[in-house]
Enzyme design. Sequence first.
Site, PDB file in Angstrom:
ATOM      1  N   ASP A 137      -4.901  -8.045  -3.492  1.00 31.61           N
ATOM      2  CA  ASP A 137      -5.592  -7.805  -2.116  1.00 31.61           C
ATOM      3  C   ASP A 137      -6.518  -8.494  -1.784  1.00 31.61           C
ATOM      4  O   ASP A 137      -6.585 -10.129  -1.396  1.00 31.61           O
ATOM      5  CB  ASP A 137      -5.420  -6.002  -1.927  1.00 31.61           C
ATOM      6  CG  ASP A 137      -5.862  -5.709  -0.664  1.00 31.61           C
ATOM      7  OD1 ASP A 137      -5.798  -6.876   0.704  1.00 31.61           O
ATOM      8  OD2 ASP A 137      -5.553  -4.779  -0.094  1.00 31.61           O
ATOM      9  N   HIS A 180       0.910  -1.474   0.033  1.00 29.16           N
ATOM     10  CA  HIS A 180       0.325  -0.520   0.062  1.00 29.16           C
ATOM     11  C   HIS A 180       0.660   1.190   0.107  1.00 29.16           C
ATOM     12  O   HIS A 180       0.943   1.977  -1.049  1.00 29.16           O
ATOM     13  CB  HIS A 180      -1.185   0.309   1.304  1.00 29.16           C
ATOM     14  CG  HIS A 180      -1.358  -0.926   1.041  1.00 29.16           C
ATOM     15  ND1 HIS A 180      -2.524  -1.468   0.052  1.00 29.16           N
ATOM     16  CD2 HIS A 180      -2.001  -2.207   2.382  1.00 29.16           C
ATOM     17  CE1 HIS A 180      -3.309  -2.468   0.644  1.00 29.16           C
ATOM     18  NE2 HIS A 180      -3.236  -2.945   1.901  1.00 29.16           N
TER      19      HIS A 180
HETATM   20 ZN    ZN Z   1      -3.413  -7.065   2.376  1.00 31.00          ZN
END
Ligand code: ZN
Length: 470
Positions: free
Chosen positions: A332, A281
């Site tokens: 994800d 991220h």
């Molecule tokens: Zn994750």
Amino acid sequence: MSASKLQALWTPLAWLNNPTGGAWARDVLLEIDASGYWSGITSGASSVQAASVNAHLLSGPLLPGLVNAHSHAFQRAFAGLAERRESEHDDFWSWRDRMYRVALAISPEQLKAVAAQLYIEMLRGGYTHVCEFHYLHHAPDGCVYDDPLTMIWMLIEAAREAGIGLTVLPVLYERAGFNAPALRNDQRRFATDAAWILAAQKRVNESTSGSLVNSGVAIHSLRAARPESINTLVASSQGPIHVHVAEQTGEVDECIKTTGLRPVEWLLRNHVLDSRWQLIHATHVTQDEIEGVAKSGAAAVICPTTEANLGDGTTDVAAWLNAGAAMSIGSDSHVTRDCREELRLMEYGQRLQHRARNIAASPATGQTATAERLFARVTTGGAAAAGHGLWGLTVGARADALVVDPSEPALLGFPPSRTLDAMVFSSPAQPFANVVVAGRWVVRDGAHPLQNSAANAFAKAMREIWSDAA
Ligand SMILES: [Zn+2]
């Protein structure tokens, strides 16, 4: 999966790695060695040359398969099922509470069914390798299974059946927050320490040598792992080190309150970051942090559709690109399983924010094509995320590839040299119908050999997991 191995491919157009990331080449012959790696790549190759090495002739352009650098396979069972707001406020943390419901319910057999379906979908979506950031280890009551790696074996078996490459990343997960002494009760399936992770990595490596499976390690986040445990893991593990970092502003604020530093800043000060480190991220970061990561050789793993779904925010994509940082993408939580959607949203998030176009392009360096610059960066960035030395259409990388169908509506009459522009920015794109992993077809003429049995097993698992849903 045991399709016969290809010796070579010939294609009128291929996206080959080059020093700036990648570029199209014409009439390309790609030879494959006995281990399933590219052993020779020749542009301007004639049909006579192709015939001499028994090459399979393709009619459409060839792309590298991408690494899906961040996956929690079990969350595929949750995709589309968190899209109702049931109280005044809904954010990442309320989503997480609901996600734990699936995490606490799923059995080993159900995990295998969910992962096998997911991995077949990934192959059709342009990914030929997946990095499993895996923290769901123990039985629903928190007890360790007779074989502590039961859940890991399920993922490995699912990947083997699908024919996708896999990097297993057992996750260090010790506490519920920076100042919490332990995990919450609803996190009981995740409990590990550094010794557990190192033992798991050793067993995975011993049982998977010579296969499409390898391993690294993961640290759930700075809030969920003790600094001493991180030190032990970094010193004694092998392969890539993945860590969730700066996904949420709440996490950044907590980190500053506890350590005086922002999460990425803390990593830069307390560890010698290098290409092993994969920062998942890295949404809320400063220009200094981006430059520090880029200089260190560490990478950013961006998960655009999940970050959008969870309301995380957007990172500064142009700053990462311009700093020269290694980058990759991950699906994800699997709200989409197609690499083209991730790349599209990576750019569109920036356009909406800056009210400008082609943010990821770089005219100053001659890289004017947004889709090409993004695709090139995440192709080569996948190597370190997956613990491979090389990735893409280049000699020495695993022979993974996607065949583009020139009869796809978005490509009809389209200039072939702009294929990537159309694939990312003219949707919907069809699933990839022909996919090669390690020199073998895993999807052929639109079909995967296990697609029906995998879909049935997945549907059964979903009905069981959601049997009480209104
Ligand atoms: Zn994750």
